[in-house]
Design a protein around this motif. Structure first.
Motif, mmCIF file in Angstrom:
data_model
loop_
_atom_site.group_PDB
_atom_site.id
_atom_site.type_symbol
_atom_site.label_atom_id
_atom_site.label_comp_id
_atom_site.label_asym_id
_atom_site.label_seq_id
_atom_site.Cartn_x
_atom_site.Cartn_y
_atom_site.Cartn_z
ATOM 1 N N GLN A 211 51.978 34.096 39.727
ATOM 2 C CA GLN A 211 51.404 33.194 38.476
ATOM 3 C C GLN A 211 52.134 31.934 38.577
ATOM 4 N N ASP B 258 54.126 28.727 37.861
ATOM 5 C CA ASP B 258 55.452 28.703 37.314
ATOM 6 C C ASP B 258 55.791 27.137 37.277
ATOM 7 N N SER C 55 49.493 29.464 43.254
ATOM 8 C CA SER C 55 49.683 31.123 42.732
ATOM 9 C C SER C 55 48.943 31.901 43.634
ATOM 10 N N GLU D 234 47.402 34.400 42.168
ATOM 11 C CA GLU D 234 46.321 34.760 41.158
ATOM 12 C C GLU D 234 45.264 33.647 41.381
ATOM 13 N N ASP D 235 45.518 32.230 41.738
ATOM 14 C CA ASP D 235 44.491 31.257 41.926
ATOM 15 C C ASP D 235 43.835 31.754 43.190
ATOM 16 N N VAL E 124 45.660 39.652 35.536
ATOM 17 C CA VAL E 124 46.881 39.959 36.130
ATOM 18 C C VAL E 124 47.638 41.232 35.466
ATOM 19 N N ARG F 244 53.607 42.212 38.051
ATOM 20 C CA ARG F 244 54.133 41.008 38.957
ATOM 21 C C ARG F 244 55.117 41.525 39.636
#
Length: 229
Positions: free
Chosen positions: A27, A29, A35, A37-38, A58, A61
């Protein structure tokens, strides 16, 4: 950077599992780096022609320098149910780690109390209960030795920040490349030899036993250990 079909371990209507590259963040930061995720959102949007982006949750991690299996939810129902499975410790997590020092036993259970140092961003391990500490347990076994390196299978029984890294270092076996936890030098790629190998759980919607496995990285080092698996 982006992901492609070759990075996808598993996908259905509810979940998508990715073989994360060491160095990718899960994710966004403070670094502002792109990231995972993206990247997965972009992958799904292109694959299914969803210009307004697809839902992605999510579930768990991995530390940035760690590679391997990471699972995302494609629906809110799957996200809620998988969160519950992780919370209730009904997900079996298996990691592979490479260390230089020979472990004191071929197999053992490690029990420590961990305390997070938020200034230094490391986790300290103790062999006794400490104030504000969290009990941490993991099982490990030595799979084999190759050119002076030892391949370990590690199964964390609790989910603490930097747990495997801190507990193996406390045992005297810091993970190769993990200079944050005592290995003599870091990796040029800012990765460590810790790989999330597999996740086993009951599918949150289909209620089927599910075991997902991530292949070792192809970085010129990890591939050598395929001979031990």
């Amino acid at each position: 950077m982006s992901i492609s079909d070759k990075d996808v371990i598993f996908e259905d209507n509810h979940l998508i599992a990715i073989n994360k590259r060491g160095g990718d963040i899960v994710q966004v930061d403070v670094t502002g780096d792109l990231s995972l995720e993206d990247m997965v959102k972009e992958y799904l949007a292109k694959k299914y022609d969803k210009p307004n982006a697809a839902f992605l949750g999510v579930i768990h991690r991995l530390d940035r320098p760690v590679s391997g299996m990471i699972l995302f939810a494609k629906t809110s129902k799957a996200l809620d149910r998988m969160n519950r499975l992780f919370h209730d410790r009904k997900v079996e997590k298996t990691y592979l780690a490479v260390v230089r020092e020979q472990p004191p036993k071929e197999a053992d259970k490690l029990v420590n109390w961990l305390l997070r140092d938020r200034k230094k961003m490391i986790t300290k391990a103790y062999n006794r209960e400490v104030k504000n500490g969290s009990r941490a347990e993991l099982d490990y076994r030595v799979i084999g030795e190759l050119n002076g390196f030892y391949l370990l299978e590690v199964k964390p029984l609790t989910g603490r920040t930097h747990q495997i890294r801190a507990q193996l270092a406390y045992m005297g076996c810091p993970i190769v490349g993990d200079n944050k936890y005592g290995y003599q030098r870091g990796s040029h790629q800012r990765t460590i030899c810790l790989h999330s190998r597999s996740l086993g759980f009951e599918h949150p919607v289909k209620q089927e036993a599910t075991l997902l496995k991530a292949n070792l990285p192809t970085d010129g080092f990890w591939e050598k250990f395929n001979s031990l698996l």
